[in-house]
Scaffold this motif. Structure first.
Motif, PDB file in Angstrom:
ATOM      1  N   PRO A  84       0.792  -1.224   0.000  1.00 18.05           N
ATOM      2  CA  PRO A  84       0.000   0.000   0.000  1.00 18.05           C
ATOM      3  C   PRO A  84       0.833   1.288   0.000  1.00 18.05           C
ATOM      4  CG  PRO A  84       0.051  -0.938   2.186  1.00 18.05           C
ATOM      5  CD  PRO A  84       0.780  -1.898   1.295  1.00 18.05           C
ATOM      6  N   VAL A  85       2.151   1.183  -0.030  1.00 18.96           N
ATOM      7  CA  VAL A  85       3.014   2.363  -0.013  1.00 18.96           C
ATOM      8  C   VAL A  85       3.307   2.822  -1.439  1.00 18.96           C
ATOM      9  CG1 VAL A  85       5.282   3.259   0.653  1.00 18.96           C
ATOM     10  CG2 VAL A  85       4.027   1.767   2.208  1.00 18.96           C
ATOM     11  N   ARG A  86       3.161   4.113  -1.652  1.00 21.73           N
ATOM     12  CA  ARG A  86       3.387   4.753  -2.952  1.00 21.73           C
ATOM     13  C   ARG A  86       4.774   5.385  -2.941  1.00 21.73           C
ATOM     14  NH1 ARG A  86       2.812   9.780  -5.201  1.00 21.73           N
ATOM     15  NH2 ARG A  86       1.797   9.881  -7.196  1.00 21.73           N
ATOM     16  N   GLY A 144       4.528  10.575   5.187  1.00 19.61           N
ATOM     17  CA  GLY A 144       5.265  10.623   3.938  1.00 19.61           C
ATOM     18  C   GLY A 144       6.669  11.146   4.127  1.00 19.61           C
ATOM     19  N   ARG A 145       7.471  10.925   3.116  1.00 21.53           N
ATOM     20  CA  ARG A 145       8.834  11.432   3.062  1.00 21.53           C
ATOM     21  C   ARG A 145       9.032  12.026   1.695  1.00 21.53           C
ATOM     22  NH1 ARG A 145      12.492   8.365   6.402  1.00 21.53           N
ATOM     23  NH2 ARG A 145      14.179   9.552   5.475  1.00 21.53           N
ATOM     24  N   TYR A 146       9.941  12.978   1.617  1.00 22.52           N
ATOM     25  CA  TYR A 146      10.293  13.542   0.328  1.00 22.52           C
ATOM     26  C   TYR A 146      11.795  13.742   0.270  1.00 22.52           C
ATOM     27  CZ  TYR A 146      10.894  18.096   2.569  1.00 22.52           C
ATOM     28  OH  TYR A 146      11.332  19.116   3.373  1.00 22.52           O
ATOM     29  N   ALA A 147      12.322  13.752  -0.922  1.00 26.55           N
ATOM     30  CA  ALA A 147      13.721  14.090  -1.174  1.00 26.55           C
ATOM     31  C   ALA A 147      13.760  14.826  -2.500  1.00 26.55           C
ATOM     32  CB  ALA A 147      14.599  12.845  -1.229  1.00 26.55           C
ATOM     33  N   VAL A 148      14.687  15.748  -2.617  1.00 28.74           N
ATOM     34  CA  VAL A 148      14.816  16.510  -3.855  1.00 28.74           C
ATOM     35  C   VAL A 148      16.296  16.687  -4.169  1.00 28.74           C
ATOM     36  CG1 VAL A 148      14.644  18.748  -2.698  1.00 28.74           C
ATOM     37  CG2 VAL A 148      14.005  18.565  -5.096  1.00 28.74           C
ATOM     38  N   PHE A 149      16.621  16.583  -5.448  1.00 28.54           N
ATOM     39  CA  PHE A 149      17.983  16.724  -5.943  1.00 28.54           C
ATOM     40  C   PHE A 149      17.946  17.636  -7.160  1.00 28.54           C
ATOM     41  CE2 PHE A 149      17.254  12.567  -4.163  1.00 28.54           C
ATOM     42  CZ  PHE A 149      18.328  12.365  -3.313  1.00 28.54           C
ATOM     43  N   ASP A 166       2.501   0.951   7.560  1.00 24.93           N
ATOM     44  CA  ASP A 166       3.039   0.441   6.296  1.00 24.93           C
ATOM     45  C   ASP A 166       4.313   1.173   5.902  1.00 24.93           C
ATOM     46  OD1 ASP A 166       1.011  -1.477   5.859  1.00 24.93           O
ATOM     47  OD2 ASP A 166      -0.319   0.081   5.069  1.00 24.93           O
ATOM     48  N   LEU A 167       4.304   2.480   6.071  1.00 20.06           N
ATOM     49  CA  LEU A 167       5.469   3.285   5.723  1.00 20.06           C
ATOM     50  C   LEU A 167       6.661   2.911   6.600  1.00 20.06           C
ATOM     51  CD1 LEU A 167       6.343   5.561   3.838  1.00 20.06           C
ATOM     52  CD2 LEU A 167       5.661   7.182   5.596  1.00 20.06           C
ATOM     53  N   GLY A 168       6.424   2.764   7.885  1.00 21.60           N
ATOM     54  CA  GLY A 168       7.495   2.399   8.806  1.00 21.60           C
ATOM     55  C   GLY A 168       8.144   1.075   8.460  1.00 21.60           C
TER      56      GLY A 168
END
Length: 187
Positions: A84-86, A144-149, A166-168
């Protein structure tokens, strides 16, 4: 009352054949499309091309959702699912700094009703040497988590979302995958 000539019958059969073919295309192809799964398994032992020279090694057990995946020469998007994690990666042209790219992504996240950025933003680096920023966000019942480069006039955005449980469970695999992110200049 006059009968049909051989030529008229031949023409009628030809028109009926075309009508049946068109009906088959109009109704058969969409039915076939609906019967195929949107998610396909991907190899977790080799890079998956996102687009614009960006690739990533997906986490074990990931599937790619073809409805949200669009690789192109100048940009691209890949949508992976781990249960279920996107897990989404997007690359697009960008002419700003890393800080500006992070601000833009955070504003898009907080622009969604109920979503808020949480915690502090931290530096991150991939195995190939891409420097970026990462952080977290939350929404009712979701995390949620995000990362940007930023690389060579492009921004690469990574977003992950799912229920807290689920995310954990899947975040360590996703973090490992994100660190495999690489960029190769395209000519």
């Amino acid at each position: 009352m006059r009968g049909f000539t051989r030529q008229q019958l031949t023409n009628l059969l030809g028109v009926l054949a075309i009508a049946v073919t068109l009906a088959g295309l109009a109704f058969g192809l969409p039915a076939l499309d609906r019967s195929l799964p949107a998610e396909r398994f991907v190899a977790d032992d080799r890079p998956y091309a996102i687009g614009a020279g960006v690739s990533i090694v997906p986490p074990p057990g990931a599937t790619v959702d073809v409805t949200g995946t669009r690789p192109r020469d100048d940009r691209g998007t890949a949508l992976f699912r781990l249960g279920p994690v996107r897990y989404a990666i997007s690359v697009q042209p960008f002419d700003g700094t890393l800080a500006a790219a992070a601000t833009r992504l955070r504003e898009r996240i907080t622009g969604t009703p109920g979503y808020q950025v949480t915690g502090t933003q931290l530096a991150i680096a991939t195995a190939s040497g891409l420097a970026g920023l990462e952080g977290g966000y939350s929404a009712p019942g979701r995390g949620g988590r995000y990362a940007v480069f930023v690389a060579d006039g492009r921004t690469i955005e990574v977003t992950v979302s799912g229920s807290e449980l689920d995310l954990g469970l899947r975040l360590p695999m996703i973090d490992t995958s994100t660190r495999t992110l690489s960029y190769r200049a395209v000519s």
